[in-house]
Design a protein around this motif. Structure first.
Motif, PDB file in Angstrom:
ATOM      1  N   ARG A 179      -6.138   3.999  10.119  1.00 38.86           N
ATOM      2  CA  ARG A 179      -6.302   5.439  11.107  1.00 38.86           C
ATOM      3  C   ARG A 179      -8.364   5.648  11.528  1.00 38.86           C
ATOM      4  N   ASN A 198       0.754  -1.036  -0.092  1.00 38.54           N
ATOM      5  CA  ASN A 198      -0.026   0.038  -0.534  1.00 38.54           C
ATOM      6  C   ASN A 198       0.705   0.949  -0.117  1.00 38.54           C
ATOM      7  N   ASN A 218       1.659   3.999   8.530  1.00 36.09           N
ATOM      8  CA  ASN A 218       1.784   2.665   7.200  1.00 36.09           C
ATOM      9  C   ASN A 218       3.147   2.146   6.769  1.00 36.09           C
ATOM     10  N   SER A 250       1.920  -3.567   5.324  1.00 37.45           N
ATOM     11  CA  SER A 250       1.390  -4.550   4.032  1.00 37.45           C
ATOM     12  C   SER A 250       2.939  -5.214   4.005  1.00 37.45           C
ATOM     13  N   THR A 256      -6.648  -1.019   4.644  1.00 42.14           N
ATOM     14  CA  THR A 256      -5.916  -1.377   5.265  1.00 42.14           C
ATOM     15  C   THR A 256      -5.630  -0.515   6.005  1.00 42.14           C
ATOM     16  N   VAL A 257      -5.212   0.868   5.513  1.00 44.13           N
ATOM     17  CA  VAL A 257      -4.891   2.043   5.815  1.00 44.13           C
ATOM     18  C   VAL A 257      -6.098   3.064   6.926  1.00 44.13           C
ATOM     19  N   SER A 277      -6.747   2.778   0.524  1.00 43.94           N
ATOM     20  CA  SER A 277      -7.278   0.964   0.921  1.00 43.94           C
ATOM     21  C   SER A 277      -8.000   1.174   2.245  1.00 43.94           C
ATOM     22  N   ASN A 295       5.620  -0.403   5.003  1.00 47.25           N
ATOM     23  CA  ASN A 295       5.491  -1.804   4.125  1.00 47.25           C
ATOM     24  C   ASN A 295       6.877  -2.033   3.956  1.00 47.25           C
ATOM     25  N   HIS A 344       5.110   9.462   1.730  1.00 40.61           N
ATOM     26  CA  HIS A 344       3.862   8.447  -0.156  1.00 40.61           C
ATOM     27  C   HIS A 344       4.181   8.902  -0.834  1.00 40.61           C
ATOM     28  N   VAL A 363      -2.977   5.064  -0.688  1.00 39.16           N
ATOM     29  CA  VAL A 363      -2.831   5.017   1.078  1.00 39.16           C
ATOM     30  C   VAL A 363      -4.802   5.676   0.993  1.00 39.16           C
ATOM     31  N   ALA A 410      -1.413   0.285  10.288  1.00 39.97           N
ATOM     32  CA  ALA A 410      -1.564  -0.762   8.946  1.00 39.97           C
ATOM     33  C   ALA A 410       0.378  -1.308   8.339  1.00 39.97           C
TER      34      ALA A 410
END
Length: 259
Positions: free
Chosen positions: A115, A100, A167, A128, A110-111, A108, A169, A186, A105, A126
């Motif tokens: 949040r 993500n 976030n 990923s 997931t995000v 997503s 990753n 990001h 973001v 989050a």
């Protein structure tokens, strides 16, 4: 006092990544709860199911599935009902099957789970696990499993503003090749990566990301995850007001008095 952790995801309560996240959470606490969608909610963003009845399916003593619910729905149900008068200190969302990154973001699920966790008063993170789609590889969870608990523990040891969520990753390289953790912004694409994508079925189409937008900023998450073999951590803010523009607009806009 034991850390209370709530887990959600957007791949569904039965997804393998949720089991990976359970393994991470149980290295941090013995007070771990799961409230996750009963099916895939990828790309749901921060959607709430307003005006539509939802239900909780109790899978075990501390695991619940929300039928038809989004990750945001799940966090609300977990924080304000399932956990009673003791909401979670930490909301973990993932581990997502696939990265993500960049402007993704914003859509997503997931995000969004992380949040909403922060909006509910917890620390939201989050997580990923990247997949090398170009090579046609399946997801390999080793890096999330190897580094996840230590990274979450480190983030929890920091001071947090009440408006910050994270976030994270994990790269798709072998665990021994991970070059470290990079705290990065990001990637802001020049245009949305979302495109109309035709289906093989006549008259049908998908909304998809057919290719990585270019150019990539070498100092942002997309490049460093895919080319630098780094774990990327991006602090995000609930505050979305552009203070610079707001300051410049103040007193500059026309105002018509209504009679």
């Amino acid at each position: 006092m034991s850390l209370r952790i709530l887990i959600t995801n957007d791949d569904g309560v039965d997804a393998p990544g949720l089991q990976v996240l359970l393994g991470i959470a149980r290295q941090l606490s013995d007070d771990v709860w799961v409230v996750a969608p009963d099916g895939n909610q990828s790309g749901a963003g921060h959607r709430f199911s307003f005006g539509r009845e939802l239900s909780l399916d109790k899978r075990s003593e501390r695991t619940f599935a929300v039928k038809g619910g989004s990750p945001a729905d799940c966090v609300v149900a977990g924080m304000t009902f399932v956990l009673g008068d003791k909401p979670a200190d930490l909301v973990l969302s993932g581990v997502n099957n696939g990265q993500n990154l960049g402007d993704i973001v914003h859509c997503s699920g997931t995000v969004a789970g992380a949040r909403e966790g922060t909006m509910q008063g917890a620390v939201g993170i989050a997580l990923s696990q990247a997949v090398d789609y170009a090579a046609g590889l399946d997801v390999e969870w080793t890096n999330a499993q190897t580094y996840g608990a230590e990274l979450v523990r480190s983030l929890m040891g920091l001071e947090h503003g009440k408006d910050v969520y994270y976030n994270v990753n994990f790269p798709s390289c072998p665990a021994a090749d991970v070059t470290g953790v990079r705290v990065v912004p990001h990637q802001r694409f020049s245009r949305s990566p979302m495109r109309y994508y035709p289906s093989d079925n006549a008259g049908k189409f998908f909304v998809a990301i057919p290719e990585t937008p270019r150019p990539l900023d070498e100092g942002s998450d997309f490049h460093l995850l895919t080319h630098g073999d780094s774990i990327t951590v991006t602090p995000l803010s609930l505050l979305q007001t552009d203070a610079d523009v707001a300051g410049r607009l103040d007193g500059q806009l026309p105002f018509t008095r209504r009679r």
